[in-house]
Design a protein around this motif. Structure first.
Motif, PDB file in Angstrom:
ATOM      1  N   ILE A  39       0.876  -1.189   0.000  1.00 38.74           N
ATOM      2  CA  ILE A  39       0.000   0.000   0.000  1.00 38.74           C
ATOM      3  C   ILE A  39       0.910   1.235   0.000  1.00 38.74           C
ATOM      4  O   ILE A  39       1.186   1.830   1.054  1.00 38.74           O
ATOM      5  CB  ILE A  39      -0.917   0.010   1.243  1.00 38.74           C
ATOM      6  N   PRO A  40       1.409   1.641  -1.159  1.00 35.16           N
ATOM      7  CA  PRO A  40       2.429   2.697  -1.222  1.00 35.16           C
ATOM      8  C   PRO A  40       2.014   4.016  -0.550  1.00 35.16           C
ATOM      9  O   PRO A  40       2.845   4.671   0.096  1.00 35.16           O
ATOM     10  CB  PRO A  40       2.645   2.898  -2.723  1.00 35.16           C
ATOM     11  N   SER A  41       0.747   4.400  -0.691  1.00 39.23           N
ATOM     12  CA  SER A  41       0.313   5.685  -0.112  1.00 39.23           C
ATOM     13  C   SER A  41       0.438   5.650   1.401  1.00 39.23           C
ATOM     14  O   SER A  41       0.896   6.617   2.027  1.00 39.23           O
ATOM     15  CB  SER A  41      -1.141   5.974  -0.485  1.00 39.23           C
ATOM     16  N   LEU A  42       0.046   4.534   1.988  1.00 34.74           N
ATOM     17  CA  LEU A  42       0.106   4.395   3.438  1.00 34.74           C
ATOM     18  C   LEU A  42       1.575   4.320   3.903  1.00 34.74           C
ATOM     19  O   LEU A  42       1.962   4.935   4.901  1.00 34.74           O
ATOM     20  CB  LEU A  42      -0.659   3.139   3.866  1.00 34.74           C
ATOM     21  N   THR A  43       2.367   3.619   3.129  1.00 39.39           N
ATOM     22  CA  THR A  43       3.794   3.506   3.441  1.00 39.39           C
ATOM     23  C   THR A  43       4.446   4.886   3.458  1.00 39.39           C
ATOM     24  O   THR A  43       5.234   5.224   4.339  1.00 39.39           O
ATOM     25  CB  THR A  43       4.503   2.625   2.381  1.00 39.39           C
ATOM     26  N   ARG A  44       4.046   5.695   2.472  1.00 41.54           N
ATOM     27  CA  ARG A  44       4.616   7.042   2.357  1.00 41.54           C
ATOM     28  C   ARG A  44       4.216   7.902   3.554  1.00 41.54           C
ATOM     29  O   ARG A  44       5.031   8.626   4.115  1.00 41.54           O
ATOM     30  CB  ARG A  44       4.130   7.677   1.046  1.00 41.54           C
ATOM     31  N   LEU A  45       2.949   7.790   3.949  1.00 42.32           N
ATOM     32  CA  LEU A  45       2.473   8.574   5.090  1.00 42.32           C
ATOM     33  C   LEU A  45       3.190   8.153   6.376  1.00 42.32           C
ATOM     34  O   LEU A  45       3.621   8.993   7.168  1.00 42.32           O
ATOM     35  CB  LEU A  45       0.952   8.406   5.254  1.00 42.32           C
ATOM     36  N   VAL A  46       3.352   6.839   6.555  1.00 40.26           N
ATOM     37  CA  VAL A  46       4.074   6.331   7.736  1.00 40.26           C
ATOM     38  C   VAL A  46       5.506   6.875   7.729  1.00 40.26           C
ATOM     39  O   VAL A  46       6.016   7.323   8.757  1.00 40.26           O
ATOM     40  CB  VAL A  46       4.070   4.778   7.766  1.00 40.26           C
ATOM     41  N   ALA A  47       6.132   6.844   6.560  1.00 47.85           N
ATOM     42  CA  ALA A  47       7.517   7.323   6.459  1.00 47.85           C
ATOM     43  C   ALA A  47       7.606   8.800   6.810  1.00 47.85           C
ATOM     44  O   ALA A  47       8.515   9.233   7.531  1.00 47.85           O
ATOM     45  CB  ALA A  47       8.047   7.071   5.056  1.00 47.85           C
ATOM     46  N   GLU A  48       6.655   9.603   6.325  1.00 49.57           N
ATOM     47  CA  GLU A  48       6.683  11.050   6.592  1.00 49.57           C
ATOM     48  C   GLU A  48       6.409  11.345   8.065  1.00 49.57           C
ATOM     49  O   GLU A  48       7.073  12.189   8.669  1.00 49.57           O
ATOM     50  CB  GLU A  48       5.647  11.782   5.714  1.00 49.57           C
ATOM     51  N   LEU A  49       5.413  10.640   8.629  1.00 51.91           N
ATOM     52  CA  LEU A  49       5.102  10.854  10.052  1.00 51.91           C
ATOM     53  C   LEU A  49       6.261  10.402  10.935  1.00 51.91           C
ATOM     54  O   LEU A  49       6.531  10.990  11.987  1.00 51.91           O
ATOM     55  CB  LEU A  49       3.818  10.103  10.438  1.00 51.91           C
ATOM     56  N   GLY A  50       6.950   9.382  10.496  1.00 54.87           N
ATOM     57  CA  GLY A  50       8.087   8.855  11.263  1.00 54.87           C
ATOM     58  C   GLY A  50       9.256   9.818  11.338  1.00 54.87           C
ATOM     59  O   GLY A  50      10.172   9.634  12.136  1.00 54.87           O
ATOM     60  N   LYS A  51       9.232  10.874  10.512  1.00 58.74           N
ATOM     61  CA  LYS A  51      10.313  11.864  10.558  1.00 58.74           C
ATOM     62  C   LYS A  51      10.129  12.866  11.693  1.00 58.74           C
ATOM     63  O   LYS A  51      11.024  13.631  12.015  1.00 58.74           O
ATOM     64  CB  LYS A  51      10.384  12.621   9.224  1.00 58.74           C
ATOM     65  N   PHE A  52       8.934  12.888  12.302  1.00 61.66           N
ATOM     66  CA  PHE A  52       8.686  13.821  13.412  1.00 61.66           C
ATOM     67  C   PHE A  52       9.494  13.404  14.631  1.00 61.66           C
ATOM     68  O   PHE A  52       9.700  12.209  14.859  1.00 61.66           O
ATOM     69  CB  PHE A  52       7.185  13.819  13.776  1.00 61.66           C
ATOM     70  N   PRO A  53       9.945  14.391  15.454  1.00 58.14           N
ATOM     71  CA  PRO A  53      10.700  14.014  16.641  1.00 58.14           C
ATOM     72  C   PRO A  53       9.848  13.184  17.595  1.00 58.14           C
ATOM     73  O   PRO A  53       8.681  13.515  17.831  1.00 58.14           O
ATOM     74  CB  PRO A  53      11.092  15.369  17.265  1.00 58.14           C
ATOM     75  N   GLY A  54      10.426  12.132  18.121  1.00 61.58           N
ATOM     76  CA  GLY A  54       9.740  11.301  19.111  1.00 61.58           C
ATOM     77  C   GLY A  54       8.731  10.330  18.529  1.00 61.58           C
ATOM     78  O   GLY A  54       8.046   9.639  19.268  1.00 61.58           O
ATOM     79  N   ILE A  55       8.621  10.302  17.208  1.00 63.42           N
ATOM     80  CA  ILE A  55       7.662   9.376  16.580  1.00 63.42           C
ATOM     81  C   ILE A  55       8.444   8.214  15.971  1.00 63.42           C
ATOM     82  O   ILE A  55       9.195   8.389  15.018  1.00 63.42           O
ATOM     83  CB  ILE A  55       6.843  10.093  15.471  1.00 63.42           C
ATOM     84  N   GLY A  56       8.239   7.052  16.522  1.00 60.35           N
ATOM     85  CA  GLY A  56       8.864   5.852  15.977  1.00 60.35           C
ATOM     86  C   GLY A  56       7.969   5.224  14.920  1.00 60.35           C
ATOM     87  O   GLY A  56       6.883   5.743  14.620  1.00 60.35           O
TER      88      GLY A  56
END
Lengths: 257, 199
Positions: B5-22
């Motif tokens: 699910i590339p769109s979801l993968t992309r969103l997870v990757a972008e959110l994961g760049k936030f500080p404190g977000i694993g």
């Protein structure tokens, strides 16, 4: 095997890790320079309080480790702070340089009781220092010596003959002082034999003594050039705190004046 | 699993760049967004877009603002003679929450850190000196944090501002209001004893 017996340490620096943790670089007598993980050091003030600030002398208890990896701090008891240092910018900048130099010159996790004694004495001396350039020269000279990185200054690094000439050359890359016969290309820093003699005598002074040592302008000037060249040759990267020292000196006639 | 699910993968990757977000939290947030209505998701997108489009730094105090100069710099009921210097915009907000200060601000956007190679050129120090030189500031309150870096910055600012003949003060520090001495750390107690005052 890392001995997890509680021990005394000087905080050299820390780096924030993640949202709540810190990685602390410490100097201990038993382990020398070592890194330790301080879980929740940023989140909970009660866990470590202000004890993890650079230059603090603390007593650390280690967390029992289940597997190999970075040591972890369980408790830190504050013994002495940097309170007096924080009143003088030149002293504070030189303290930062001293801590960074220790990290840069010493290998990790090798016992370093004498280096601990030198740094502890240096940090205690700085708030009441009579001369910052003398303190810096003494620290650099002693740390290079204790780390086994001090170039030859008592004899020629090439022919090993005693130094008989009044003027000599120094080149850290070629091992240190060179007599005129061994340095036909004249490359290196020109230094007087009397300066080298003073530096050799300084190495015989007890390492923890900083107070009451007075050096001539010539020894300070030539000694600083020589020792800083040796430091530059020994460390793998430029020291960040040295740039700050230069800034203070350039703008306000401070540390190196 | 997510790779199909590339769109979801992309969103997870972008959110994961936030500080404190694993990765786990990023995945949870991504699924939360997925479950939101289109209007709610659009509101989130608009909020992020607006922040990037409209928020910048005030050209006087360097606080975050949507208008330049900011409301704190243009407020008529604030004292121009008082200037409070803070490390970050969040520190300014903390002082404002105290409702005890009615002067102007200057945000440095960092602190001097000799061990990390952060020097005065990396901060808004020149702008502060110029502001004090030009303006009608009588007192500069240095409100940097009580860390070695914060103290180094305070000393440096004091050295830079002294020739301008303004009063330079530092925030008081010691035991927090409402706390028990028993639970205060040794370093703070020590500094509180050093900074004791007459009553």
């Amino acid at each position: 095997m890392f001995d997890e017996t509680p021990c005394e340490a000087i905080i050299l620096r820390y780096t924030n890790y993640g949202e709540a943790d810190r990685i602390v670089t410490l100097l201990t007598r038993e382990h020398g320079v070592c890194s330790a993980f301080a879980r929740n050091a940023r989140k909970s003030r009660r866990r470590f309080g202000g004890a993890l600030q650079p230059f603090s002398r603390v007593r650390v208890s280690w967390q029992q480790r289940r597997r190999a990896g970075m040591a972890q701090l369980a408790e830190v008891e504050f013994l002495d702070g940097a309170g007096a240092l924080l009143a003088n910018l030149d002293a504070l900048a030189l303290a930062a340089y001293g801590c960074e130099l220790v990290s840069a010159l010493l290998p990790e996790q090798h016992p370093a009781p004498e280096v601990y004694q030198v740094l502890d004495a240096f940090l205690c001396y700085l708030p009441v220092a009579e001369s910052f350039p003398t303190a810096r020269l003494l620290l650099e000279l002693r740390l290079l010596d204790l780390a086994g990185l001090l170039p030859h200054i008592g004899h020629c690094a090439s022919c090993w003959q005693p130094l008989r000439d009044e003027w000599l050359l120094f080149d850290a890359r070629r091992g240190g002082t060179l007599c005129p016969r061994c340095c036909q290309d004249r490359a290196g820093v020109v230094v007087q034999a009397t300066t080298l003699g003073s530096l050799v005598r300084l190495l015989r002074v007890e390492h923890h003594l900083f107070s009451g040592i007075r050096l001539s302008d010539q020894t300070l000037e030539q000694g600083a050039v020589l020792v800083q060249q040796a430091v530059g040759y020994s460390v793998s990267h430029p020291l960040k705190s040295e740039q700050f020292l230069d800034l203070l000196d350039g703008g306000h006639n401070g540390v190196l004046a | 699993m997510l790779s199909s699910i590339p769109s979801l993968t992309r969103l997870v990757a972008e959110l994961g760049k936030f500080p404190g977000i694993g990765r786990k939290t990023a995945t949870r947030l991504a699924f939360y967004v997925l479950q939101q209505s289109d209007a709610q998701a659009q509101a989130l997108m608009d909020a992020i877009h607006d922040v990037k489009q409209n928020v910048s730094y005030c050209s006087r105090c360097f606080h975050v603002t949507e208008q330049d100069p900011c409301a704190l710099c243009t407020a008529m009921d604030r004292d121009d003679a008082l200037l409070c210097v803070v490390e970050q915009p969040q520190d300014l907000m903390a002082i404002e929450r105290g409702h005890a200060y009615r002067g102007r601000y200057h945000v440095l956007h960092g602190v001097l850190s000799p061990l990390d190679g952060v020097g005065p050129d990396d901060l808004k120090v020149d702008e502060l000196v110029e502001r004090v030189r030009r303006g009608c500031v009588e007192e500069v309150i240095v409100a940097t944090n009580f860390s070695v870096e914060g103290e180094a910055t305070a000393l440096y600012l004091s050295r830079m501002l002294q020739p301008l003949e303004v009063k330079i003060t530092r925030l008081a520090h010691g035991i927090p209001m409402g706390s028990d001495l028993e639970y205060v750390d040794e370093a703070t107690v020590g500094r509180a004893i050093e900074g004791r005052r007459d009553i």
